[in-house]
Design a protein around this motif. Structure first.
Motif, PDB file in Angstrom:
ATOM      1  N   THR A 134      69.898 -45.280   4.801  1.00 13.87           N
ATOM      2  CA  THR A 134      70.548 -44.829   3.636  1.00 13.87           C
ATOM      3  C   THR A 134      71.311 -43.554   4.210  1.00 13.87           C
ATOM      4  O   THR A 134      70.838 -43.073   5.312  1.00 13.87           O
ATOM      5  CB  THR A 134      70.061 -44.552   2.201  1.00 13.87           C
ATOM      6  OG1 THR A 134      70.811 -44.218   1.167  1.00 13.87           O
ATOM      7  CG2 THR A 134      68.936 -43.294   2.496  1.00 13.87           C
ATOM      8  N   GLY A 135      71.978 -42.776   3.484  1.00 11.76           N
ATOM      9  CA  GLY A 135      72.695 -41.445   4.105  1.00 11.76           C
ATOM     10  C   GLY A 135      72.679 -40.465   3.018  1.00 11.76           C
ATOM     11  O   GLY A 135      72.505 -40.763   1.881  1.00 11.76           O
ATOM     12  N   ILE A 136      72.695 -39.230   3.523  1.00  9.25           N
ATOM     13  CA  ILE A 136      72.965 -38.160   2.510  1.00  9.25           C
ATOM     14  C   ILE A 136      74.277 -37.655   2.894  1.00  9.25           C
ATOM     15  O   ILE A 136      74.831 -37.553   4.080  1.00  9.25           O
ATOM     16  CB  ILE A 136      71.793 -37.055   2.906  1.00  9.25           C
ATOM     17  CG1 ILE A 136      71.837 -36.619   4.180  1.00  9.25           C
ATOM     18  CG2 ILE A 136      70.430 -37.392   2.488  1.00  9.25           C
ATOM     19  CD1 ILE A 136      70.943 -35.364   4.401  1.00  9.25           C
ATOM     20  N   LYS A 137      74.869 -37.186   1.877  1.00  7.19           N
ATOM     21  CA  LYS A 137      76.199 -36.353   2.145  1.00  7.19           C
ATOM     22  C   LYS A 137      75.894 -34.827   2.375  1.00  7.19           C
ATOM     23  O   LYS A 137      75.187 -34.277   1.671  1.00  7.19           O
ATOM     24  CB  LYS A 137      77.145 -36.534   0.906  1.00  7.19           C
ATOM     25  CG  LYS A 137      77.280 -38.216   0.553  1.00  7.19           C
ATOM     26  CD  LYS A 137      78.414 -38.043  -0.683  1.00  7.19           C
ATOM     27  CE  LYS A 137      78.393 -39.728  -1.050  1.00  7.19           C
ATOM     28  NZ  LYS A 137      78.974 -39.865  -2.456  1.00  7.19           N
ATOM     29  N   VAL A 138      77.011 -34.448   3.187  1.00  2.00           N
ATOM     30  CA  VAL A 138      76.943 -32.945   3.551  1.00  2.00           C
ATOM     31  C   VAL A 138      78.271 -32.642   2.738  1.00  2.00           C
ATOM     32  O   VAL A 138      79.494 -32.949   3.015  1.00  2.00           O
ATOM     33  CB  VAL A 138      76.933 -32.719   4.934  1.00  2.00           C
ATOM     34  CG1 VAL A 138      77.185 -31.090   5.063  1.00  2.00           C
ATOM     35  CG2 VAL A 138      75.972 -33.166   5.669  1.00  2.00           C
ATOM     36  N   MET A 139      78.232 -31.566   1.713  1.00  2.00           N
ATOM     37  CA  MET A 139      79.407 -31.344   0.828  1.00  2.00           C
ATOM     38  C   MET A 139      79.617 -29.818   0.837  1.00  2.00           C
ATOM     39  O   MET A 139      78.646 -29.172   0.817  1.00  2.00           O
ATOM     40  CB  MET A 139      79.228 -32.078  -0.384  1.00  2.00           C
ATOM     41  CG  MET A 139      79.086 -33.570  -0.407  1.00  2.00           C
ATOM     42  SD  MET A 139      78.966 -34.449  -2.025  1.00  2.00           S
ATOM     43  CE  MET A 139      77.698 -33.329  -2.909  1.00  2.00           C
ATOM     44  N   THR A 163      82.446 -27.169  -1.959  1.00  2.00           N
ATOM     45  CA  THR A 163      83.372 -27.477  -3.075  1.00  2.00           C
ATOM     46  C   THR A 163      84.092 -25.987  -2.613  1.00  2.00           C
ATOM     47  O   THR A 163      83.306 -24.693  -2.839  1.00  2.00           O
ATOM     48  CB  THR A 163      83.066 -27.362  -4.368  1.00  2.00           C
ATOM     49  OG1 THR A 163      82.381 -28.632  -4.762  1.00  2.00           O
ATOM     50  CG2 THR A 163      84.226 -27.148  -5.331  1.00  2.00           C
TER      51      THR A 163
END
Length: 154
Positions: free
Chosen positions: A27-32, A34
């Motif tokens: 699976t993956g994790i998002k790096v975000m 805003t």
């Protein structure tokens, strides 16, 4: 011979199924982030509209001065600048240690709306004020002040 083929096929199927059962999961994790647009006043202090020093009881000429404030807005951020005094209206500087007042008016103000270009591109808002001829004739000695608030809304 037929039995050997069946055993061989069964063995191949068993190996294939065991490979699938031991396959890892991924699976993956998002790096975000805003980033919000906004505006802020610069570290440079405002330039006051100072009418200077005058002798009490004398008739002054009409005087016009300009105050400025610098600010910046994020790139692409549309902003609106407003002041808390009516342009053309009569306003009053109040005596600091007394109750006397001296009238002045806001003649104009600039930089009302635009689009920001980031902190390296400072924007200057101008407030032009005027004191009418004779405004100081009856003013008692003292220091007088009023403040025009400048608001920047992204």
């Amino acid at each position: 011979m037929k039995q050997k083929h069946v055993r061989c096929i069964a063995l191949c199927l068993a190996l294939a199924l065991s490979c699938r059962a031991s396959a890892f999961q991924e699976t993956g994790i998002k790096v975000m982030v805003t980033v919000e647009g906004g505006c802020d006043f610069s570290d440079q202090p405002p330039t006051d509209a100072d009418f200077g020093v005058h002798r009490a009881g004398t008739s002054n000429e009409s005087i016009q001065k300009t105050g400025t404030v610098k600010f910046w807005c994020s790139s692409g951020t549309t902003f609106n600048v407003s002041i808390d005094r009516a342009v053309g209206g009569s306003h009053h500087m109040k005596q600091i240690n007394g109750s006397a007042e001296v009238a002045y008016s806001v003649v104009s103000f600039g930089s009302t709306s635009d689009t920001g270009q980031g902190p390296d591109n400072l924007i200057t808002a101008y407030v032009n004020v005027s004191m009418a001829a004779g405004a100081l004739r009856d003013a008692p000695p003292g220091d007088y002040v009023d403040e025009v608030s400048v608001t920047v809304n992204p």
